[in-house]
Each structure stands twice: as structure tokens, then as C-alpha cells.
Design a protein around this motif. Structure first.
Motif, PDB file in Angstrom:
ATOM      1  N   ASP A   1       7.738   2.635  -2.266  1.00 32.16           N
ATOM      2  CA  ASP A   1       7.602   4.092  -2.159  1.00 32.16           C
ATOM      3  C   ASP A   1       8.938   4.773  -1.879  1.00 32.16           C
TER       4      ASP A   1
ATOM      5  N   THR B   1      13.281  -1.269  -6.301  1.00 28.61           N
ATOM      6  CA  THR B   1      12.666  -1.966  -7.428  1.00 28.61           C
ATOM      7  C   THR B   1      12.212  -3.356  -7.008  1.00 28.61           C
TER       8      THR B   1
ATOM      9  N   GLU C   1       2.849  -4.537  -7.194  1.00 27.49           N
ATOM     10  CA  GLU C   1       3.189  -3.215  -7.737  1.00 27.49           C
ATOM     11  C   GLU C   1       2.151  -2.754  -8.763  1.00 27.49           C
ATOM     12  N   GLU C   2       1.753  -3.656  -9.661  1.00 28.20           N
ATOM     13  CA  GLU C   2       0.778  -3.298 -10.698  1.00 28.20           C
ATOM     14  C   GLU C   2      -0.578  -2.959 -10.079  1.00 28.20           C
ATOM     15  N   ARG C   3      -1.001  -3.786  -9.127  1.00 27.82           N
ATOM     16  CA  ARG C   3      -2.309  -3.570  -8.487  1.00 27.82           C
ATOM     17  C   ARG C   3      -2.292  -2.293  -7.655  1.00 27.82           C
ATOM     18  N   LEU C   4      -1.189  -2.027  -6.969  1.00 31.28           N
ATOM     19  CA  LEU C   4      -1.064  -0.815  -6.165  1.00 31.28           C
ATOM     20  C   LEU C   4      -1.203   0.423  -7.054  1.00 31.28           C
ATOM     21  N   THR C   5      -0.523   0.410  -8.192  1.00 30.21           N
ATOM     22  CA  THR C   5      -0.615   1.535  -9.130  1.00 30.21           C
ATOM     23  C   THR C   5      -2.051   1.732  -9.586  1.00 30.21           C
ATOM     24  N   TYR C   6      -2.727   0.624  -9.948  1.00 32.83           N
ATOM     25  CA  TYR C   6      -4.116   0.704 -10.423  1.00 32.83           C
ATOM     26  C   TYR C   6      -5.031   1.279  -9.342  1.00 32.83           C
TER      27      TYR C   6
ATOM     28  N   ARG D   1      -4.300   3.070  -6.685  1.00 27.85           N
ATOM     29  CA  ARG D   1      -4.015   4.477  -6.374  1.00 27.85           C
ATOM     30  C   ARG D   1      -4.579   5.390  -7.456  1.00 27.85           C
ATOM     31  N   GLU D   2      -4.456   4.968  -8.724  1.00 24.91           N
ATOM     32  CA  GLU D   2      -5.052   5.747  -9.817  1.00 24.91           C
ATOM     33  C   GLU D   2      -6.567   5.765  -9.688  1.00 24.91           C
TER      34      GLU D   2
END
Length: 351
Positions: free
Chosen positions: A21, A25, A49-54, A56-57
Motif C-alpha cells: 500500500d 513492489t 498481491e493478486e489475492r488482495l486485489t481480488y 478488495r474488488e
């Protein structure tokens, strides 16, 4: 949840999220912030990172859906609990489908004319005569709050409107859609044929001119080839049920498993009652007109994601081996890492 998925401690995940956040990187965190994350490696961090983005979306979409349904005054405690428990975007959208603002559909036009009552009556009591019952709902053209409505000129139009209401109702049943998606995933067959007139132009896809394979067994490299052929308009690729393939081009086909599940969900069966044929046809249309293409699209998207993930994994393995190969052959090599504060680090590599 993320900690369990990547085999880490919640405190490690929290530390990594804080760094992400702040703009750090994944390579930077993996290389220079091991003390903060407790030694999370680049693979774990990338998955995080990928799971966090998913997630949160997912939460943002969940909140938007809750707000939308709440504004419509249709948010019940049961629906709110179902939305809160949804753990995928797909499940969220299935639950939201009946409440999603949409352009004025044929079903909405029919409801404006009161034909939802006809649909409910025939579904509740199949002993009713559809033609006779429909004759009670005739109505001249009129203006509704949504615009001009053609009304109900005859019994045929009334039955068509009632069918549109049921098609939409059946196709927006979240539990049913989820069951059908799972069934198609387990039993569906990917069928590929050559596009008309593309036999020569699409020669490189010849292996897929007459190809069938269970969806669950399609290998990633074959899936990517199928998608390339489809994108280039060389192949026609669909997902079909085994019984539909076996029936071929027969004019009269028995109900497939998905059509049977739709009928069973709403208590529809051909027992010789007057409305049974109409209701059975409505169940079949729900599959062929509303759900088959939608679920096919969902499954193809999932197959593409799996295939691309595997392709990236294979590429990464090959790249790893390439980068670890001796760039100058079996020569003795001296490496220097200059540093003002830490001094010059030296490494010698021989055979």
C-alpha cells in the motif's frame, strides 16, 4: 484468509500489505524487506498481491450491490446474509441478477401489462387451460411510466409475455444457476469445428476441425490453441452436453440434464395436464435461450484463466533454467559487488 492460502502468518500478510500500500513492489519487498515480512518469498508475495486485489474488488462490488438493492427497497435479511457470505465475484453476480438495473426487457413489458399474474397462475396450477386463461388478460395499448406498451392483443401474445416473465425468473435463480454451472463444468464437452470456408486458411488448427473433449480434461495448451483459433475466426468452439451431441440434428430431442434440473427446480413435469407442455417448453427455452450461452461464457473464461496461469508457470520454469545457465560457458568467473558502506563483495565461480 490470505494467510491460510499462502501458508503464512496473519502478521506477515499484514506487514506485506502495508508495504504494498505504500507503493513497494513485490521484487523490492522480497529482496529488501524480508525482516518486515518474516521472510515471505516472491512466489508468496505475488500470490498475496493478486489475492488482495481480488478480495478488495470483491468487497467493493459487494458494497455497491448492497447499496443498489437497498436503494430499491428490496434488501431482505436473507438476501443480505447471502451477499455477505458470497466468496466469489461470480456468486455475487448470480445473487444480484434479479435486482440488477437493466434495459427494458420483454419480461418487464409483460409485467407492466399484468402478465406476471398469468405466469404465476399457470406455474401454480398446471391443470389450467393456457389459452382460456390467457384470454382473461387481453389489454389495448397503453402508456406506462417506462414508456409505450403494446398491450396484449390476443391469447398468443399473452402466453408469450407470460413465458418471458418465467424465462427471466428461472434464469435469475442464483442457486439454480450455480448448480447448472457446476454440472456443466463436470459433464460438459468442448466441441470445436472448422468455420465454414476456412479449411485452407486455418490449416494450422487442423487438429481442432472435428474435436471433442470433456471440459474438465482439456489441457491448457489445447485450450489456448482453441481460443486462438476462435479469435481468428477459424474455429467454432462451444460447450455441449453429451446427450445433446448424441441426439445430433434430430427434430425432437429428449430433455437434457440441465433442462430437467430447471424443470425440477420449479416443479414442472409433463403429467398430461393442460399447461404441462407449455411449462416444459418454457423450462427448455430457459436453458437454450437464456442460460446455455451465459454459462458457456463463464466456463470458457475460467478455462482461459487456468490455461494462461499454466502457460506462465511453464514459461517461468523455462526462463529460470535459462537464467541459471552459464552465460560464458565453463569459465572461472570473478564477480564484484561494489559498496561504499559495506565494502566490495567478491565472488569466484568455477566449474
Amino acid at each position: 484468509r490470505i494467510a491460510a492460502e499462502i501458508a503464512a502468518k496473519p502478521s506477515q500478510v499484514a506487514a506485506a500489505i502495508a508495504l504494498l500500500d505504500e507503493g513497494a513492489t513485490v521484487p523490492f519487498i522480497a529482496r529488501y524487506r524480508k525482516e518486515a515480512t518474516g521472510g515471505l518469498d516472491d512466489v508468496q508475495l505475488r500470490a498475496l498481491e493478486e489475492r488482495l486485489t481480488y478480495l478488495r474488488e470483491l468487497e467493493a462490488r459487494r458494497q455497491a450491490i448492497l447499496d443498489s438493492i437497498r436503494e430499491q427497497g428490496k434488501l431482505t435479511p436473507e438476501l443480505e446474509a447471502g451477499l455477505a457470505a458470497a466468496d466469489t465475484k461470480q456468486r455475487l453476480e448470480d445473487l444480484y441478477a434479479p435486482y440488477k438495473p437493466k434495459r427494458r426487457t420483454k419480461a418487464q413489458v409483460a409485467r407492466e401489462a399484468g402478465l406476471d399474474a398469468l405466469a404465476d397462475a399457470l406455474l401454480a396450477d398446471p391443470t389450467l387451460d393456457p389459452e382460456a386463461e390467457a384470454a382473461k388478460y387481453l389489454k389495448p395499448p397503453f402508456e406506462s411510466e417506462h414508456g409505450a406498451n403494446p398491450g396484449v392483443p390476443d391469447a398468443k401474445a399473452a402466453l408469450e409475455g407470460a413465458r418471458q416473465v418465467l424465462l427471466e425468473q428461472f434464469a435469475e435463480d442464483a442457486a439454480l444457476v450455480g448448480q447448472l454451472r457446476q454440472y456443466l463444468e463436470e459433464h460438459g464437452v468442448v466441441v470445436s469445428t472448422v468455420a465454414e470456408g476456412k479449411e485452407e486458411a486455418g490449416a494450422k488448427f487442423r487438429d481442432y476441425f472435428a474435436y471433442t473433449e470433456p471440459y474438465a480434461k482439456v489441457a491448457p495448451h489445447r485450450a489456448l490453441a482453441l481460443f486462438r483459433g476462435r479469435n481468428e475466426d477459424m474455429l467454432r468452439v462451444t460447450i455441449r452436453l453429451p446427450e445433446d451431441i448424441a441426439a445430433g440434428d434430430a427434430l425432437v430431442k429428449p430433455m437434457n440434464a440441465c433442462e430437467q434440473r430447471i424443470a425440477g427446480r420449479f416443479g414442472i413435469a409433463d403429467r398430461g395436464r393442460k399447461a404441462d407442455p407449455w411449462l416444459v417448453q418454457t423450462a427448455r427455452w430457459t436453458w437454450s435461450v437464456k442460460l446455455a450461452w451465459q454459462l458457456e461464457s463463464d466456463l470458457f473464461m475460467a478455462l482461459r484463466e487456468r490455461a494462461e496461469a499454466e502457460a506462465i508457470r511453464v514459461f517461468a520454469t523455462n526462463l529460470h533454467d535459462l537464467l541459471l545457465a552459464a552465460p560464458a560457458g565453463p569459465r572461472v568467473t570473478l564477480g564484484l559487488d561494489p559498496g561504499l558502506r559495506t565494502g566490495v563483495k567478491v565472488a569466484v565461480i568455477d566449474r
